[in-house]
Motif scaffolding. Structure first.
Motif, short mmCIF file in Angstrom:
data_model
loop_
_atom_site.label_atom_id
_atom_site.label_comp_id
_atom_site.label_asym_id
_atom_site.label_seq_id
_atom_site.Cartn_x
_atom_site.Cartn_y
_atom_site.Cartn_z
N VAL A 183 40.63 54.45 41.02
CA VAL A 183 40.65 54.82 39.31
C VAL A 183 40.90 53.62 38.67
N THR A 184 41.73 52.86 39.26
CA THR A 184 42.17 51.52 38.70
C THR A 184 40.94 50.62 38.63
N LEU A 185 40.56 50.47 39.85
CA LEU A 185 39.24 49.54 40.07
C LEU A 185 38.06 49.82 39.15
N ARG A 186 37.61 51.16 38.87
CA ARG A 186 36.64 51.54 38.08
C ARG A 186 36.95 51.29 36.95
N ARG A 187 38.17 51.52 36.56
CA ARG A 187 38.49 50.98 35.01
C ARG A 187 38.17 49.59 34.81
N LEU A 188 38.86 48.62 35.65
CA LEU A 188 38.67 47.56 35.71
C LEU A 188 36.99 46.90 35.47
N ALA A 189 36.33 47.63 36.35
CA ALA A 189 34.87 47.53 36.47
C ALA A 189 34.06 47.85 35.20
N ALA A 190 34.71 49.01 34.68
CA ALA A 190 33.96 49.39 33.47
C ALA A 190 34.34 48.44 32.27
N GLU A 191 35.58 47.71 32.36
CA GLU A 191 35.71 46.83 31.30
C GLU A 191 35.10 45.28 31.41
#
Length: 517
Positions: A183-191
Motif C-alpha cells: 500500500v505504501t509503495l503504491r502510494r509512493l508510485a502514485a506520487e
C-alpha cells in the motif's frame, strides 16, 4: 501506473562489470519511468546485486552510461546517489548495532534529521503511517531481523527520494505486513516515486510491479509485464526450466520424539526482548515441524536456547532434551556432539565468517567430524568437504578458497545449509532457510530438507514465509509474545488458523509435548 512524463527517471545503457573470474553484468540496458514499480528478476548470481550497487554508487561500472532524468551522471558514491534522490534498502543490513534506531536514521539524514526529539517524533509518525512500528530509542543489536528490516525501510521513506531500490524487502515480513508495505509503495508510485523492486516471491512481483527485467548469467534475458505471467512462467524466464521448481511433498508422521521441550520459560534480561512462557514442543525423528510468527515474538530467544548460545542451569537441564538426554545446560559444541546441527537466521557474521574462505567456514561447525586429528587440521579433508558442499548443493563460486562474502546471498545460504546437512545430524534447527533466495535455490534447499527428513532426522524450521512452511512442514504452529500455539498437522491447518495464532488467538489450550516412547 507510470506517469506520462516521456523522460525516463533512470536509464542504464550497456552497463558492464567484471570481477576476477566473473562477468557480473554484461551490456545491460534498463529503463525506469517516473512512478513506475519495476521488478528486477533473476536467480542468485544473475547480477542483480551488482547492478543495484552500480545504481547506488557503491560499485563503479567498467563500461556503459547512466542517465538520470535524461542527463548523464557519474555516481561516485552513495552520498551522491542520495543527493540525487536515490535510496536503497540492502538485503544485508547496513546498521550500526551499538546505536539506537533514531541514531542510525540520523546518520543517513544529516542536518535534515533535526533535534533528537524532533527526529523521534518523525520516526513515530512515519512508522505508524506505514504500519511498521519502531521504538526510536531501542538499540539495533536488540532488534530482531524483521525489526532491523523496518529500520532500513523507514530510513529511506523519511528521505526525499525519487527512486527507491528495495532488495528483498518482504523476506522477513508477514503477509499482512507485506501488503501494508505494498500500500505504501503504491502510494509512493502514485506520487511519482520510481521503485526498483527485487524479490524472489513471484506472487508479490505479479501483484505489485508494472514491468520487469529478467537477468540470467549477467545478461538481460527479457522484459515482461509480470501480471501477464504465472509464477511458473516467471520462474522459467529466470532459470530456464521451472518444471520441477515447485513440488508437493508428502506429509509424514515421524517416529520417536528426538527434540523434546517441556515447560520452557525464560526471562529475557533485555528490556526490549521477548521472554518465553511455558513452551511445550516435540519434534519427532523423520518429520519437519514449522514455527511461524511475526518477527520479535520469541523466535530469536528460542533459537538461542536450542543452539546453546543461551544456556539454563543444571537444575533446568531437563527442560530441553535430545533423545531423552537433558541438554539445556550444555554448550553449543556439546549439543553438536549429541547430533544437533544449526542454520542461524543471519548468514554473514553468524552463519559464516565473511572474510574466511568457504573451506575454513566448513571447518568451523564440522570440525568434530574427522576434520581434526590429534590437534591438527586435516586440510585435504576440509577442502574435500567444502568441494562436496559446492557440488551437491549447486553453490556458484570460484571454489573452496573463495571468501564467504564473495557469494550471493542465496549461494551462501545453500553452502551453510549444505555444511550442516552433510554432517548427517539427528536434529536440524533451521531459521529462515530460504530467506532472500531465488526459486531455484529454494527448491534445492527444500529438497535437501525433505531428503534429510526422510533419512530420519528431526527438523525444526522457524520461518516467516508461510508458503514455505505449508509446503515442507508436517506439523505447524506459531509464536506470539513468547507463547507457542497448538501444533496441528499441516493437512488439517488453514492459513487463517496460522494467521490467528500469529496474532495470539489460540483456538485451543497449549498442547503438551508428545510422550516419548
Amino acid at each position: 501506473m507510470p506517469t506520462a512524463d516521456p523522460t525516463p527517471r533512470l536509464q542504464l545503457s550497456n552497463i558492464s562489470k567484471r570481477y576476477p573470474g566473473c562477468l557480473a553484468n554484461d551490456a545491460i540496458d534498463l529503463t525506469i519511468a517516473p512512478g513506475e514499480i519495476h521488478a528486477l528478476l533473476g536467480e542468485n548470481g544473475a547480477g542483480k546485486s551488482t547492478l543495484m550497487k552500480i545504481i547506488y554508487g557503491v560499485v563503479h561500472a567498467d563500461a556503459g552510461e547512466i542517465f538520470w532524468h535524461g542527463q548523464p551522471v557519474n555516481l561516485r558514491n552513495p552520498a551522491q546517489a542520495r543527493e540525487l534522490g536515490i535510496g536503497m534498502v540492502f538485503q544485508h543490513f547496513s546498521l550500526f548495532e551499538t546505536l539506537s534506531v533514531a541514531q542510525n536514521i540520523a546518520l543517513a539524514m544529516g542536518a535534515a534529521a533535526g533535534s533528537p526529539s524532533q527526529l523521534e517524533r518523525k520516526i513515530d509518525d512515519v512508522s505508524q503511517r506505514y504500519g511498521m512500528s519502531l521504538e526510536p530509542q531501542r538499540l539495533v543489536h536488540s532488534l530482531s531481523i524483521g525489526e532491523r528490516q523496518r529500520v532500513e525501510i523507514i530510513r529511506c521513506l523519511m528521505q526525499d527520494i525519487r527512486l527507491l531500490i528495495l532488495d528483498e524487502p518482504t523476506s522477513v515480513l508477514t503477509p499482512q505486513e507485506a501488503e501494508d508495505l505494498f500500500v505504501t509503495l503504491r502510494r509512493l508510485a502514485a506520487e511519482g516515486c520510481s521503485i526498483l523492486f527485487i524479490s524472489h516471491k513471484l506472487a508479490e512481483v505479479r501483484a505489485l510491479c508494472h514491468s520487469a527485467t529478467v537477468l540470467r548469467g549477467g545478461r538481460v534475458a527479457g522484459h515482461c509485464v509480470p501480471a501477464d505471467y504465472s509464477d511458473r512462467q516467471l520462474a522459467c524466464l529466470m532459470v530456464g526450466e521451472a518444471a520441477e521448481l515447485i513440488d508437493d511433498y508428502t506429509k509424514v508422521a515421524g517416529s520417536d520424539v528426538f527434540l523434546n521441550i517441556q515447560g520452557l520459560s525464560w526471562h529475557n534480561p533485555d528490556p526490549f526482548g521477548c521472554s518465553l512462557k511455558a513452551i511445550d514442543l516435540a519434534v519427532r525423528s523423520g518429520e519437519i515441524v514449522g514455527i511461524a510468527g511475526v518477527a520479535g515474538n520469541g523466535q530469536d530467544e528460542l533459537l538461542a536456547l536450542l543452539s546453546g548460545e543461551e544456556r539454563l542451569s543444571r537444575n533446568e537441564a531437563a527442560t530441553i532434551s535430545f533423545g531423552g538426554e537433558p541438554v539445556a545446560h550444555l554448550r553449543a559444541d556439546a549439543r553438536r556432539q549429541r547430533g544437533m546441527a544449526f542454520v542461524p537466521a543471519e548468514r554473514l557474521g553468524h552463519g559464516a565468517v565473511p572474510d574466511l574462505s568457504l573451506a575454513d567456514n566448513a571447518l568451523l561447525s564440522a570440525f568434530q567430524h574427522g576434520l581434526v586429528s590429534k590437534g591438527l587440521i586435516q586440510r585435504s579433508k576440509v577442502q574435500a568437504l567444502a568441494q562436496e558442499i559446492i557440488r551437491r548443493f549447486g553453490v556458484k563460486t570460484s571454489g573452496p578458497h573463495a571468501p564467504a562474502r564473495s557469494l550471493s546471498g542465496g549461494n551462501l545460504q545453500k553452502f551453510i545449509l549444505g555444511r550442516e546437512i552433510l554432517q548427517q545430524p539427528k536434529l536440524l534447527v533451521a531459521a529462515h532457510p530460504t530467506w532472500g533466495v531465488d526459486v531455484g535455490a529454494a527448491a534445492t534447499i527444500h529438497r535437501a530438507l525433505i531428503a534429510l527428513r526422510d533419512a530420519g532426522a528431526a527438523i525444526l524450521v522457524i520461518s516467516e514465509d508461510l508458503e514455505e512452511l505449508f509446503q515442507i512442514s508436517d506439523r505447524l504452529g506459531a509464536l506470539c509474545s513468547g507463547q507457542l500455539s497448538p501444533l496441528k498437522a499441516t493437512v488439517d491447518t488453514r492459513l487463517t488458523d496460522v494467521g490467528g495464532w500469529m496474532a495470539g488467538q489460540f483456538d485451543a489450550p497449549q498442547l503438551p509435548a508428545y510422550a516419548t516412547r
